[in-house]
Design a protein around this motif. Sequence first.
Motif, PDB file in Angstrom:
ATOM      1  N   LEU B 181       0.881  -1.172   0.000  1.00 48.12           N
ATOM      2  CA  LEU B 181       0.000   0.000   0.000  1.00 48.12           C
ATOM      3  C   LEU B 181       0.920   1.224   0.000  1.00 48.12           C
ATOM      4  CD1 LEU B 181      -3.029   0.792   0.173  1.00 48.12           C
ATOM      5  CD2 LEU B 181      -2.685   1.070   2.612  1.00 48.12           C
ATOM      6  N   VAL B 182       1.942   1.134   0.842  1.00 46.59           N
ATOM      7  CA  VAL B 182       3.095   2.037   0.772  1.00 46.59           C
ATOM      8  C   VAL B 182       4.306   1.230   1.221  1.00 46.59           C
ATOM      9  CG1 VAL B 182       4.224   4.099   1.709  1.00 46.59           C
ATOM     10  CG2 VAL B 182       1.769   4.135   1.260  1.00 46.59           C
ATOM     11  N   GLY B 183       5.420   1.420   0.548  1.00 50.76           N
ATOM     12  CA  GLY B 183       6.669   0.788   0.965  1.00 50.76           C
ATOM     13  C   GLY B 183       7.781   1.815   0.896  1.00 50.76           C
ATOM     14  N   VAL B 184       8.654   1.816   1.915  1.00 53.90           N
ATOM     15  CA  VAL B 184       9.761   2.779   1.941  1.00 53.90           C
ATOM     16  C   VAL B 184      11.071   2.035   2.124  1.00 53.90           C
ATOM     17  CG1 VAL B 184      10.790   4.753   3.126  1.00 53.90           C
ATOM     18  CG2 VAL B 184       8.298   4.596   2.920  1.00 53.90           C
ATOM     19  N   PHE B 185      12.012   2.281   1.219  1.00 55.41           N
ATOM     20  CA  PHE B 185      13.343   1.683   1.317  1.00 55.41           C
ATOM     21  C   PHE B 185      14.340   2.799   1.628  1.00 55.41           C
ATOM     22  CE2 PHE B 185      17.145  -0.567   0.497  1.00 55.41           C
ATOM     23  CZ  PHE B 185      16.858  -1.927   0.380  1.00 55.41           C
ATOM     24  N   VAL B 186      15.056   2.625   2.728  1.00 50.38           N
ATOM     25  CA  VAL B 186      16.059   3.608   3.137  1.00 50.38           C
ATOM     26  C   VAL B 186      17.441   2.966   3.022  1.00 50.38           C
ATOM     27  CG1 VAL B 186      16.957   4.923   5.099  1.00 50.38           C
ATOM     28  CG2 VAL B 186      14.487   4.805   4.703  1.00 50.38           C
ATOM     29  N   ALA B 187      18.365   3.647   2.354  1.00 49.40           N
ATOM     30  CA  ALA B 187      19.730   3.119   2.212  1.00 49.40           C
ATOM     31  C   ALA B 187      20.733   4.216   2.559  1.00 49.40           C
ATOM     32  CB  ALA B 187      19.960   2.617   0.786  1.00 49.40           C
ATOM     33  N   LYS B 188      21.639   3.890   3.510  1.00 50.79           N
ATOM     34  CA  LYS B 188      22.646   4.863   3.945  1.00 50.79           C
ATOM     35  C   LYS B 188      23.996   4.492   3.340  1.00 50.79           C
ATOM     36  CE  LYS B 188      24.732   6.695   8.190  1.00 50.79           C
ATOM     37  NZ  LYS B 188      26.138   6.518   7.818  1.00 50.79           N
ATOM     38  N   PHE B 189      24.541   5.396   2.555  1.00 51.35           N
ATOM     39  CA  PHE B 189      25.866   5.199   1.950  1.00 51.35           C
ATOM     40  C   PHE B 189      26.842   6.199   2.581  1.00 51.35           C
ATOM     41  CE2 PHE B 189      22.899   3.591  -1.189  1.00 51.35           C
ATOM     42  CZ  PHE B 189      23.532   2.450  -1.661  1.00 51.35           C
ATOM     43  N   ALA B 190      28.132   5.994   2.310  1.00 54.68           N
ATOM     44  CA  ALA B 190      29.153   6.899   2.850  1.00 54.68           C
ATOM     45  C   ALA B 190      28.890   8.331   2.401  1.00 54.68           C
ATOM     46  CB  ALA B 190      30.533   6.437   2.395  1.00 54.68           C
ATOM     47  N   ASP B 191      28.352   8.510   1.178  1.00 51.94           N
ATOM     48  CA  ASP B 191      28.182   9.869   0.647  1.00 51.94           C
ATOM     49  C   ASP B 191      26.738  10.383   0.737  1.00 51.94           C
ATOM     50  OD1 ASP B 191      27.113   8.148  -1.156  1.00 51.94           O
ATOM     51  OD2 ASP B 191      28.096   8.999  -2.927  1.00 51.94           O
ATOM     52  N   GLY B 192      25.897   9.716   1.520  1.00 50.55           N
ATOM     53  CA  GLY B 192      24.540  10.241   1.667  1.00 50.55           C
ATOM     54  C   GLY B 192      23.501   9.147   1.842  1.00 50.55           C
ATOM     55  N   VAL B 193      22.268   9.601   2.050  1.00 54.42           N
ATOM     56  CA  VAL B 193      21.162   8.669   2.295  1.00 54.42           C
ATOM     57  C   VAL B 193      20.181   8.768   1.138  1.00 54.42           C
ATOM     58  CG1 VAL B 193      19.254   8.115   3.861  1.00 54.42           C
ATOM     59  CG2 VAL B 193      21.434   8.932   4.784  1.00 54.42           C
ATOM     60  N   ARG B 194      19.688   7.626   0.693  1.00 58.32           N
ATOM     61  CA  ARG B 194      18.663   7.611  -0.359  1.00 58.32           C
ATOM     62  C   ARG B 194      17.392   6.959   0.198  1.00 58.32           C
ATOM     63  NH1 ARG B 194      21.061   7.820  -5.977  1.00 58.32           N
ATOM     64  NH2 ARG B 194      19.228   6.654  -6.651  1.00 58.32           N
ATOM     65  N   VAL B 195      16.261   7.598  -0.082  1.00 60.18           N
ATOM     66  CA  VAL B 195      14.960   7.111   0.396  1.00 60.18           C
ATOM     67  C   VAL B 195      14.040   6.971  -0.815  1.00 60.18           C
ATOM     68  CG1 VAL B 195      12.965   7.610   1.859  1.00 60.18           C
ATOM     69  CG2 VAL B 195      15.263   8.321   2.593  1.00 60.18           C
ATOM     70  N   ALA B 196      13.556   5.755  -1.066  1.00 58.66           N
ATOM     71  CA  ALA B 196      12.654   5.548  -2.199  1.00 58.66           C
ATOM     72  C   ALA B 196      11.320   5.015  -1.698  1.00 58.66           C
ATOM     73  CB  ALA B 196      13.269   4.589  -3.205  1.00 58.66           C
ATOM     74  N   VAL B 197      10.255   5.520  -2.320  1.00 57.41           N
ATOM     75  CA  VAL B 197       8.890   5.209  -1.873  1.00 57.41           C
ATOM     76  C   VAL B 197       8.122   4.547  -3.014  1.00 57.41           C
ATOM     77  CG1 VAL B 197       6.747   6.186  -0.975  1.00 57.41           C
ATOM     78  CG2 VAL B 197       8.946   7.248  -0.386  1.00 57.41           C
ATOM     79  N   THR B 198       7.537   3.384  -2.730  1.00 56.91           N
ATOM     80  CA  THR B 198       6.688   2.718  -3.713  1.00 56.91           C
ATOM     81  C   THR B 198       5.259   2.657  -3.188  1.00 56.91           C
ATOM     82  OG1 THR B 198       6.483   0.751  -5.126  1.00 56.91           O
ATOM     83  CG2 THR B 198       7.054   0.362  -2.829  1.00 56.91           C
ATOM     84  N   GLY B 199       4.313   2.404  -4.087  1.00 58.00           N
ATOM     85  CA  GLY B 199       2.917   2.208  -3.687  1.00 58.00           C
ATOM     86  C   GLY B 199       2.122   3.481  -3.511  1.00 58.00           C
ATOM     87  N   ALA B 200       2.796   4.608  -3.336  1.00 57.04           N
ATOM     88  CA  ALA B 200       2.096   5.814  -2.912  1.00 57.04           C
ATOM     89  C   ALA B 200       1.751   6.777  -4.047  1.00 57.04           C
ATOM     90  CB  ALA B 200       2.941   6.550  -1.867  1.00 57.04           C
ATOM     91  N   SER B 201       2.676   6.945  -4.969  1.00 53.31           N
ATOM     92  CA  SER B 201       2.532   8.049  -5.913  1.00 53.31           C
ATOM     93  C   SER B 201       1.899   7.627  -7.236  1.00 53.31           C
ATOM     94  CB  SER B 201       3.904   8.666  -6.195  1.00 53.31           C
ATOM     95  OG  SER B 201       3.821   9.552  -7.285  1.00 53.31           O
ATOM     96  N   GLU B 202       1.124   8.533  -7.800  1.00 54.08           N
ATOM     97  CA  GLU B 202       0.549   8.308  -9.127  1.00 54.08           C
ATOM     98  C   GLU B 202       1.624   8.308 -10.206  1.00 54.08           C
ATOM     99  OE1 GLU B 202      -2.505  11.320  -9.277  1.00 54.08           O
ATOM    100  OE2 GLU B 202      -4.022   9.866  -8.603  1.00 54.08           O
ATOM    101  N   SER B 203       2.824   8.753  -9.863  1.00 52.15           N
ATOM    102  CA  SER B 203       3.931   8.727 -10.823  1.00 52.15           C
ATOM    103  C   SER B 203       4.846   7.532 -10.591  1.00 52.15           C
ATOM    104  CB  SER B 203       4.758  10.006 -10.717  1.00 52.15           C
ATOM    105  OG  SER B 203       3.923  11.117 -10.594  1.00 52.15           O
ATOM    106  N   GLY B 204       4.399   6.569  -9.786  1.00 54.58           N
ATOM    107  CA  GLY B 204       5.234   5.388  -9.525  1.00 54.58           C
ATOM    108  C   GLY B 204       6.275   5.672  -8.462  1.00 54.58           C
ATOM    109  N   VAL B 205       7.286   4.810  -8.408  1.00 50.90           N
ATOM    110  CA  VAL B 205       8.313   4.911  -7.365  1.00 50.90           C
ATOM    111  C   VAL B 205       9.022   6.270  -7.461  1.00 50.90           C
ATOM    112  CG1 VAL B 205      10.145   3.840  -8.744  1.00 50.90           C
ATOM    113  CG2 VAL B 205      10.184   3.615  -6.241  1.00 50.90           C
ATOM    114  N   PHE B 206       9.351   6.853  -6.299  1.00 46.98           N
ATOM    115  CA  PHE B 206      10.035   8.156  -6.311  1.00 46.98           C
ATOM    116  C   PHE B 206      10.957   8.284  -5.102  1.00 46.98           C
ATOM    117  CE2 PHE B 206       6.440   8.847  -3.543  1.00 46.98           C
ATOM    118  CZ  PHE B 206       6.863   9.785  -2.616  1.00 46.98           C
ATOM    119  N   ARG B 207      11.905   9.235  -5.200  1.00 50.67           N
ATOM    120  CA  ARG B 207      12.796   9.516  -4.069  1.00 50.67           C
ATOM    121  C   ARG B 207      12.207  10.652  -3.248  1.00 50.67           C
ATOM    122  NH1 ARG B 207      18.800  10.080  -6.337  1.00 50.67           N
ATOM    123  NH2 ARG B 207      19.196  10.621  -4.148  1.00 50.67           N
TER     124      ARG B 207
END
Lengths: 162, 261
Positions: B181-207
Amino acid sequence: MPKVSLKVNGRAVSRDVEGRTLLVELLRDGLGLTGTHVGCDTSQCGACVVHVDGVALKSCTVFASDIDGAEVRTIEGMANPDGSLGVIQAAFQDNHGLQCGFCTPGMVMSAAALLTENPNPSEAEIRAYLEGNICRCTGYHNIVKSIQAAAAQMSARPVAAE
Amino acid sequence: MYAFEFVKPATIAEAVKALADEDAQALGGGQTLIPTLKQRLASPSALVSLNGIADLKGVAVEGRELRIGGGTTHATVAREARTYPALAALAGHIGDPAVRNRGTIGGSLANNDPSADYPAAALASGATIVTNAREIAADDYFQGMFTTALEPGEIITAVRFPIPQKANYQKFAQPASRFALVGVFVAKFADGVRVAVTGASESGVFRWSEAEAALGGNFSADAVKGLKADADGMIGDLHGTPEYRAHLIGVLTARAVAAAA
């Protein structure tokens, strides 16, 4: 039409099929193995679960042509060689693990796959594994009990037969 | 289901050739495509199964990346992606066991269902989608619901995931479909954090860039506490309103950060 050759419950079979022929259609209509059921036909309910090369699949969502050469095991292959019920089947009978029985073939095949992967599953693990098997009678409690009983029997024996 | 010719090539080159016909369609595990065909929502002249191509299967560590063949099943990823536990856990919660035994990562990413799990992992990891023709960065790959950078006939041969220092995926499953229904993937790298969201947006997966910025300086659940995702452009249906989905994004992001390992 292309030919598909499979080993089904130990027996080599060959049939001409259309590209669109689903594995469950080949089993039921082509081979007369009607123990495998079609419930939803949308890969939700799990009544059609069979084993293909030892792995549980929903046979309503696999093309027969795509598994040419594979070994398939269906509910008919779960009985003992003398025709008596296998351990998991007998456990379902003993523990009233079926009400109308429609979902039972898929439940037994999923249970067998689970017990191969995890011979001593917890109740939570059994329920999680059955996520893709729906019982329209909502008889889950006794289905879980049946699988626990089968697991206990199988681990008590030196050779797992299922 | 309309009739079609079934072809099962043994090599990528043969598959590419068979897919040159504009009405031909690639078949991965078929866990989405076969139901679609049954509903007659697609009518390919030929179905080109990728399941007989050994080169498309397998999980391997290559340097600091995890390389997963496009034809690798979810069950295999769940079992073998040990160097990237968050990804293995995600794969182990797609659909149900029988679906995981058949569905493939390449099929999921090629379909790009707006509620699928893998797109969140690929986008949050900054993965590279490798095809028979080129390499595509995840940031360029996802182009909206069911839309990707893939050209007709192009096959995903592998996906390369940089392995983060810490990561976690939180899925609020729609209980009937088991999609997010909503899914959030969080990934922490040495040079920053990336957060991607699925299930929520009418434009598909987004950061979710606001959360990425907040977490970049302080990787803790507190850092995203006050953040609210914008409900504008979120999916609204009988399972949840846009506002509800936006709310879940915040909740799941905080949970993912707290659980990241």
